[in-house]
Design a protein around this motif. Sequence first.
Motif, mmCIF file in Angstrom:
data_model
loop_
_atom_site.group_PDB
_atom_site.id
_atom_site.type_symbol
_atom_site.label_atom_id
_atom_site.label_comp_id
_atom_site.label_asym_id
_atom_site.label_seq_id
_atom_site.Cartn_x
_atom_site.Cartn_y
_atom_site.Cartn_z
ATOM 1 N N HIS A 1 14.076 67.990 34.908
ATOM 2 C CA HIS A 1 14.400 69.667 35.175
ATOM 3 C C HIS A 1 14.913 69.582 36.714
ATOM 4 N N MET A 2 14.839 68.112 37.766
ATOM 5 C CA MET A 2 15.600 68.255 38.996
ATOM 6 C C MET A 2 16.515 68.532 38.797
ATOM 7 N N ARG A 3 17.200 69.848 38.722
ATOM 8 C CA ARG A 3 18.385 70.262 38.611
ATOM 9 C C ARG A 3 19.172 71.801 39.262
ATOM 10 N N ALA A 4 20.223 71.653 39.480
ATOM 11 C CA ALA A 4 20.060 72.861 40.620
ATOM 12 C C ALA A 4 20.178 74.166 39.602
ATOM 13 N N GLY A 5 19.587 75.330 40.273
ATOM 14 C CA GLY A 5 19.012 77.145 39.666
ATOM 15 C C GLY A 5 17.457 76.754 39.515
ATOM 16 N N VAL A 6 16.971 75.703 39.501
ATOM 17 C CA VAL A 6 15.388 75.613 38.779
ATOM 18 C C VAL A 6 14.650 75.796 40.552
ATOM 19 N N THR A 7 13.735 75.888 40.153
ATOM 20 C CA THR A 7 12.594 76.721 41.717
ATOM 21 C C THR A 7 11.824 75.687 41.541
ATOM 22 N N THR A 8 11.179 75.562 43.064
ATOM 23 C CA THR A 8 10.515 74.110 43.021
ATOM 24 C C THR A 8 8.816 75.045 42.682
ATOM 25 N N LEU A 9 8.810 76.454 42.398
ATOM 26 C CA LEU A 9 7.610 77.212 41.771
ATOM 27 C C LEU A 9 7.479 75.946 40.151
ATOM 28 N N GLU A 10 8.404 76.545 39.749
ATOM 29 C CA GLU A 10 8.705 76.336 38.448
ATOM 30 C C GLU A 10 8.572 74.574 37.931
ATOM 31 N N ILE A 11 9.125 73.571 39.299
ATOM 32 C CA ILE A 11 8.988 72.629 39.064
ATOM 33 C C ILE A 11 7.456 72.334 39.196
ATOM 34 N N ASP A 12 6.785 72.820 40.036
ATOM 35 C CA ASP A 12 5.182 72.825 40.520
ATOM 36 C C ASP A 12 4.187 73.526 39.041
ATOM 37 N N ARG A 13 5.100 74.170 38.785
ATOM 38 C CA ARG A 13 4.267 75.033 37.217
ATOM 39 C C ARG A 13 4.032 74.204 35.977
ATOM 40 N N LEU A 14 5.258 72.951 35.735
ATOM 41 C CA LEU A 14 5.621 72.171 34.691
ATOM 42 C C LEU A 14 4.260 71.096 35.056
ATOM 43 N N ALA A 15 4.461 70.644 36.518
ATOM 44 C CA ALA A 15 3.683 69.153 37.230
ATOM 45 C C ALA A 15 1.941 69.551 36.850
ATOM 46 N N HIS A 16 2.215 71.292 36.619
ATOM 47 C CA HIS A 16 0.329 71.370 37.314
ATOM 48 C C HIS A 16 0.102 71.231 34.976
ATOM 49 N N ASP A 17 0.595 71.868 34.485
ATOM 50 C CA ASP A 17 0.197 71.850 32.906
ATOM 51 C C ASP A 17 0.310 70.639 32.306
ATOM 52 N N HIS A 18 0.611 70.182 33.135
ATOM 53 C CA HIS A 18 1.145 68.235 32.107
ATOM 54 C C HIS A 18 -0.361 67.945 32.528
ATOM 55 N N MET A 19 -0.085 68.173 34.073
ATOM 56 C CA MET A 19 -2.009 67.268 34.754
ATOM 57 C C MET A 19 -2.605 67.903 34.171
ATOM 58 N N VAL A 20 -3.511 68.529 33.211
ATOM 59 C CA VAL A 20 -3.989 69.331 33.178
ATOM 60 C C VAL A 20 -4.385 69.329 32.138
ATOM 61 N N HIS A 21 -3.374 70.039 30.855
ATOM 62 C CA HIS A 21 -3.097 70.199 30.017
ATOM 63 C C HIS A 21 -2.832 68.502 28.553
ATOM 64 N N VAL A 22 -1.709 67.985 28.967
ATOM 65 C CA VAL A 22 -1.400 66.853 28.351
ATOM 66 C C VAL A 22 -2.118 65.734 29.396
ATOM 67 N N GLN A 23 -2.645 65.420 30.013
ATOM 68 C CA GLN A 23 -3.445 64.565 31.275
ATOM 69 C C GLN A 23 -4.925 64.044 30.879
ATOM 70 N N GLY A 24 -5.249 65.462 30.760
ATOM 71 C CA GLY A 24 -6.990 65.742 31.104
ATOM 72 C C GLY A 24 -6.923 65.203 31.987
ATOM 73 N N GLY A 25 -6.382 66.112 33.223
ATOM 74 C CA GLY A 25 -6.742 65.237 35.190
ATOM 75 C C GLY A 25 -6.667 66.523 35.907
ATOM 76 N N VAL A 26 -6.542 66.720 36.828
ATOM 77 C CA VAL A 26 -6.845 67.363 38.101
ATOM 78 C C VAL A 26 -5.852 67.147 39.287
ATOM 79 N N PRO A 27 -4.736 68.287 39.448
ATOM 80 C CA PRO A 27 -3.365 67.819 40.583
ATOM 81 C C PRO A 27 -4.819 68.018 41.802
ATOM 82 N N ALA A 28 -4.448 66.735 42.743
ATOM 83 C CA ALA A 28 -5.673 66.557 43.826
ATOM 84 C C ALA A 28 -4.952 67.251 44.920
ATOM 85 N N THR A 29 -3.845 67.591 45.189
ATOM 86 C CA THR A 29 -3.505 69.121 46.037
ATOM 87 C C THR A 29 -3.536 69.716 45.964
ATOM 88 N N LEU A 30 -3.742 70.697 44.913
ATOM 89 C CA LEU A 30 -4.496 72.165 44.597
ATOM 90 C C LEU A 30 -5.226 72.600 45.677
#
Length: 293
Positions: A31-60
């Motif tokens: 996903h790290m490509r021209a045109g993608v916003t860092t907020l979109e990257i943040d959302r992808l990572a958030h959802d992966h940590m919470v919903h796929v990994q059953g984890g918690v994003p420590a920075t939030l």
Amino acid sequence: MSIPIKSAAQIEGMRLAGRLASEVLDMLTPHMRAGVTTLEIDRLAHDHMVHVQGGVPATLGYGPPGYPPYPASLCSSLNDVVCHGIPDERPLKNGDIVNIDVTVIKDGWHGDNSRMYIVGETSIAARRLCQITFEAMWKGIVRVKPGARLGDIGHAIQAYAEHAGYSVVREFCGHGVGARFHEEPQVLHYGRPGTLEELVPGMIFTIEPMINAGKRDIKEDRKGNRPYDGWTIVTRDRSLSAQWEHTVLVTDSGYEVLTVSAGSPPPPAFAAAGYNQTPAAVLQQPAAALAAT
Ligand code: MF3
Ligand code: CO
Ligand code: CO
């Protein structure tokens, strides 16, 4: 206060957290490509940590004394941003270099890592900075073994980065990590051999050098007359800055990198011998899948 020594069971917890943190970075790579916003990257990572990994994003919501609560699930530090960049609506551009720093909490254990991503094609100078910074991190990692001292790690990183013509940021350092995000010891990325704390099996800490192409000085990023966001740090001379981070365990004979996964960039040749890691076949099975069962 002293440096926590982890038991075998605690180390197992840290292995899972570390692998999950690395798998978040793997997931983001395409996903790290021209045109993608860092907020979109943040959302992808958030959802992966919470919903796929059953984890918690420590920075939030993370807010040590003197800082406002951090508003995102990762840090995205672009070009002259040294660290703690906050995801926003600006799209990535061809030639950008960006550090993504992810910390996952799983079963109470923190796995903390970051990588540099190059957006499209960038300059030879920017590529070299990313590469030398990666190698500088590994110069520190290979020093990790019982009886070595924290000053040995800092010295190895500083000597390598400065020999390449770069400078080491002093204000931020690696850190012990475990049941807490940031605990003892502080791991400076500069120093003198044979100084500071002696390493003991069961210690776990990060090594995360921030290396500037220009001078080492930093400043808070104050954009125009808007109030400071409380976090974003840039180089004072606006030169490029790079950073890589791994979470590392001191073993009986050396080190084990805990933030590894199928997509981890392989270590440089000088580190290959001591890289005593999980077999590739095991890493192919994502820990996220194991965790979900
Ligand atoms: N992950 C960073 C580190 O390596 C810390 C980020 S704290 C935040 O220590 F609040 F800025 F996210
Ligand atoms: Co860290
Ligand atoms: Co980090």
